[in-house]
Write a protein that holds these residues in place. Structure first.
Motif, PDB file in Angstrom:
ATOM      1  N   GLU A 203       2.313   6.143  -8.728  1.00 14.65           N
ATOM      2  CA  GLU A 203       2.247   5.044  -7.770  1.00 14.65           C
ATOM      3  C   GLU A 203       0.939   4.270  -7.937  1.00 14.65           C
ATOM      4  OE1 GLU A 203       4.078   3.595  -5.407  1.00 14.65           O
ATOM      5  OE2 GLU A 203       5.845   4.728  -6.006  1.00 14.65           O
ATOM      6  N   GLN A 204      -0.151   5.001  -8.117  1.00 16.58           N
ATOM      7  CA  GLN A 204      -1.443   4.336  -8.299  1.00 16.58           C
ATOM      8  C   GLN A 204      -1.465   3.561  -9.610  1.00 16.58           C
ATOM      9  OE1 GLN A 204      -5.131   5.672  -7.129  1.00 16.58           O
ATOM     10  NE2 GLN A 204      -4.442   7.293  -5.761  1.00 16.58           N
ATOM     11  N   LEU A 205      -0.864   4.126 -10.649  1.00 17.41           N
ATOM     12  CA  LEU A 205      -0.776   3.413 -11.919  1.00 17.41           C
ATOM     13  C   LEU A 205       0.047   2.143 -11.756  1.00 17.41           C
ATOM     14  CD1 LEU A 205      -1.273   3.230 -14.956  1.00 17.41           C
ATOM     15  CD2 LEU A 205       0.705   4.727 -15.313  1.00 17.41           C
ATOM     16  N   ASN A 206       1.117   2.239 -11.020  1.00 15.78           N
ATOM     17  CA  ASN A 206       1.961   1.078 -10.755  1.00 15.78           C
ATOM     18  C   ASN A 206       1.190   0.013  -9.971  1.00 15.78           C
ATOM     19  OD1 ASN A 206       4.556  -0.245 -10.863  1.00 15.78           O
ATOM     20  ND2 ASN A 206       4.707   0.149  -8.664  1.00 15.78           N
ATOM     21  N   PHE A 240      -0.804   7.657   1.434  1.00 17.05           N
ATOM     22  CA  PHE A 240      -0.740   7.480  -0.020  1.00 17.05           C
ATOM     23  C   PHE A 240      -2.039   7.941  -0.693  1.00 17.05           C
ATOM     24  CE2 PHE A 240      -1.642   4.521  -3.604  1.00 17.05           C
ATOM     25  CZ  PHE A 240      -0.696   5.007  -4.499  1.00 17.05           C
ATOM     26  N   LEU A 241      -3.179   7.645  -0.053  1.00 13.37           N
ATOM     27  CA  LEU A 241      -4.475   8.001  -0.621  1.00 13.37           C
ATOM     28  C   LEU A 241      -4.968   9.376  -0.176  1.00 13.37           C
ATOM     29  CD1 LEU A 241      -6.354   4.578  -0.273  1.00 13.37           C
ATOM     30  CD2 LEU A 241      -5.448   5.597  -2.366  1.00 13.37           C
ATOM     31  N   TYR A 242      -4.150  10.107   0.558  1.00 13.29           N
ATOM     32  CA  TYR A 242      -4.587  11.378   1.126  1.00 13.29           C
ATOM     33  C   TYR A 242      -5.143  12.350   0.089  1.00 13.29           C
ATOM     34  CZ  TYR A 242      -4.665  15.719   3.774  1.00 13.29           C
ATOM     35  OH  TYR A 242      -5.068  16.886   4.357  1.00 13.29           O
ATOM     36  N   PRO A 243      -4.514  12.496  -1.100  1.00 10.59           N
ATOM     37  CA  PRO A 243      -5.093  13.411  -2.098  1.00 10.59           C
ATOM     38  C   PRO A 243      -6.530  13.045  -2.469  1.00 10.59           C
ATOM     39  CG  PRO A 243      -2.852  12.850  -2.705  1.00 10.59           C
ATOM     40  CD  PRO A 243      -3.220  11.947  -1.564  1.00 10.59           C
ATOM     41  N   ARG A 270      -0.589  -4.304   1.378  1.00 15.78           N
ATOM     42  CA  ARG A 270      -0.781  -2.870   1.144  1.00 15.78           C
ATOM     43  C   ARG A 270      -1.690  -2.659  -0.068  1.00 15.78           C
ATOM     44  NH1 ARG A 270       2.278   0.875  -1.989  1.00 15.78           N
ATOM     45  NH2 ARG A 270       2.295   3.014  -1.150  1.00 15.78           N
ATOM     46  N   GLN A 271      -1.507  -3.440  -1.114  1.00 16.70           N
ATOM     47  CA  GLN A 271      -2.351  -3.331  -2.301  1.00 16.70           C
ATOM     48  C   GLN A 271      -3.813  -3.627  -1.967  1.00 16.70           C
ATOM     49  OE1 GLN A 271      -0.941  -5.726  -5.525  1.00 16.70           O
ATOM     50  NE2 GLN A 271       0.921  -4.554  -5.824  1.00 16.70           N
ATOM     51  N   VAL A 272      -4.026  -4.610  -1.105  1.00 13.52           N
ATOM     52  CA  VAL A 272      -5.391  -4.964  -0.703  1.00 13.52           C
ATOM     53  C   VAL A 272      -6.064  -3.774  -0.033  1.00 13.52           C
ATOM     54  CG1 VAL A 272      -6.792  -6.421   0.817  1.00 13.52           C
ATOM     55  CG2 VAL A 272      -4.899  -7.422  -0.469  1.00 13.52           C
ATOM     56  N   PHE A 273      -5.370  -3.157   0.943  1.00 17.09           N
ATOM     57  CA  PHE A 273      -5.932  -2.013   1.662  1.00 17.09           C
ATOM     58  C   PHE A 273      -6.194  -0.837   0.718  1.00 17.09           C
ATOM     59  CE2 PHE A 273      -3.489  -3.578   5.646  1.00 17.09           C
ATOM     60  CZ  PHE A 273      -4.455  -4.556   5.832  1.00 17.09           C
ATOM     61  N   ILE A 274      -5.231  -0.573  -0.170  1.00 16.10           N
ATOM     62  CA  ILE A 274      -5.400   0.536  -1.118  1.00 16.10           C
ATOM     63  C   ILE A 274      -6.628   0.292  -1.995  1.00 16.10           C
ATOM     64  CG2 ILE A 274      -4.429   1.649  -3.161  1.00 16.10           C
ATOM     65  CD1 ILE A 274      -1.674   1.358  -1.927  1.00 16.10           C
ATOM     66  N   ASN A 275      -6.750  -0.918  -2.487  1.00 17.17           N
ATOM     67  CA  ASN A 275      -7.853  -1.223  -3.391  1.00 17.17           C
ATOM     68  C   ASN A 275      -9.203  -1.055  -2.702  1.00 17.17           C
ATOM     69  OD1 ASN A 275      -9.182  -1.989  -5.674  1.00 17.17           O
ATOM     70  ND2 ASN A 275      -8.349  -4.045  -5.773  1.00 17.17           N
TER      71      ASN A 275
END
Length: 379
Positions: A203-206, A240-243, A270-275
């Protein structure tokens, strides 16, 4: 001033011409690399002749000649790339030498007063036209260079978009197949270890691939805006980022208003927050033993929602803060410099703003977005 006095002054200046020009030429500031250094003496001679004519004729008749000489000298100074301060100093040096010669004469000060004013006016007008022309020429050079840089920058991004679009689309096909087989394995072997980790990594690679694809602007085709909950989206991102959060022992603090709904492309927000959050985790695990990420929201006076994502990592260097959202700017050794650029593009596409404020204790990324109703009205 009497005719005799005027004649005496002209004779004095003409007699002292060579001495005046020689002293002026010896004292001026000149760069050894100046391509026009051989013309400086000629320019001094032209200025001398102009002042002599200015004392003989009506000043209004010579305005055009002052401007013409000033423009010519200014263009030489632009091409020579000299400090404008040196040029102004040299001109005023000539003014001082002129006046010193007059002061050494036996003519009474009161009779020289109008002459001082004429010479001063001539030098002032020359400086005004020369500096104005110099400034305009420099501004034009800067403008042309800026346009060239912008054009090159855009060409670079266009080429990057074309290259990444064709390459990443090919790369995504086997990635989609792998993700499909992972889901198949999970359904057939629900107790198999590490499948969730593999799935999250894919998912992160995607997500990284999507950042590059966004530069080509091709992912918007066929997409429609939806209404979604900001709070739920934040929760999804944290899951999603829990690990990574767990591995970095990062403490997550939340102070969110309830029932906040946005209208737009949820996957892009969602991509903005993840980044932003992932970048914070990456920095914190390197520099802090007590890493903290604080996510909070509040309403602005205009009725927009402001989301602050703060971390207690190191302060971003001051010279990078103003350019941190520009493409290819990064604080990471192996970073692409595209993550925050893409984030800002996404937020601005949603009629919002993304800013960064960094201090010794906290670095805060602030996102301001219109709510669902405001977004629909603007859309």
């Amino acid at each position: 001033m009497t005719i005799e006095t005027n004649k005496a002054i002209l004779e004095l200046l003409l007699t002292e011409k060579e001495n005046l020009l020689s002293e002026w030429n010896e004292k001026i500031l000149i760069n050894k690399d100046d391509p026009f250094k051989d013309k400086i003496k000629d320019n001094g001679t032209a200025m001398f002749q102009l002042i002599i004519q200015f004392l003989i004729k009506d000043g209004d008749e010579l305005e055009e000649y002052i401007q013409k000489l000033a423009y010519s000298v200014a263009e030489q100074r632009v091409k020579a790339e000299i400090n404008i301060g040196d040029f102004v100093y040299n001109v005023n040096l000539g003014r001082t030498i002129f006046l010193d010669i007059l002061n050494r004469s036996e003519i009474h000060f009161h009779e020289l007063q109008s002459l001082y004013e004429k010479i001063g006016y001539c030098f002032d007008k020359f400086l005004y036209h020369a500096v104005s022309r110099y400034t305009d020429a420099k501004d034009q050079i800067i403008k042309e260079k800026t346009q060239f840089i912008d054009s090159t920058h855009k060409d670079r991004l266009t080429l990057l978009g074309q290259m990444t679009s064709s390459f990443i689309h090919e790369f995504r096909n086997p990635l989609t197949s792998v993700q499909g087989f992972i889901q198949l394995l999970k359904s057939e072997n629900p107790t198999m270890k590490y499948l969730d980790i593999i799935s999250n990594e894919l998912e992160q690679l995607n997500f990284r691939i999507s950042q590059f694809l966004l530069l080509s602007k091709k992912e918007l085709i066929g997409k429609e805006k939806i209404t979604f909950s900001l709070n739920e989206l934040i929760d999804e991102v944290l899951i999603f980022l829990y690990p990574s959060i767990l591995d970095g022992k990062v403490k997550i603090l939340q102070d969110m208003n309830k029932d906040i709904y946005l209208n737009g492309y949820a996957d892009e927000i969602r991509q903005v927050f993840i980044n932003i959050i992932f970048n914070a985790i990456d920095v914190l695990t390197q520099y802090r033993s007590d890493p903290v990420i604080h996510i909070k929201s509040k309403w602005t006076p205009e009725g927009h929602i402001k989301l602050d994502i703060a971390n207690n990592g190191p302060r971003i260097p001051e010279h990078l803060v103003s350019s941190i959202f520009e493409p290819f700017v990064t604080t990471k050794t192996l970073g692409t410099g595209l993550g925050l650029f893409v984030c800002r593009e996404i937020i601005e596409k949603h009629q919002g703003t993304l800013t960064c404020d960094t201090e010794s204790d906290w670095t805060v990324f602030s996102i301001i977005l219109p709510t669902e109703k405001q977004a629909k009205v603007k859309g």
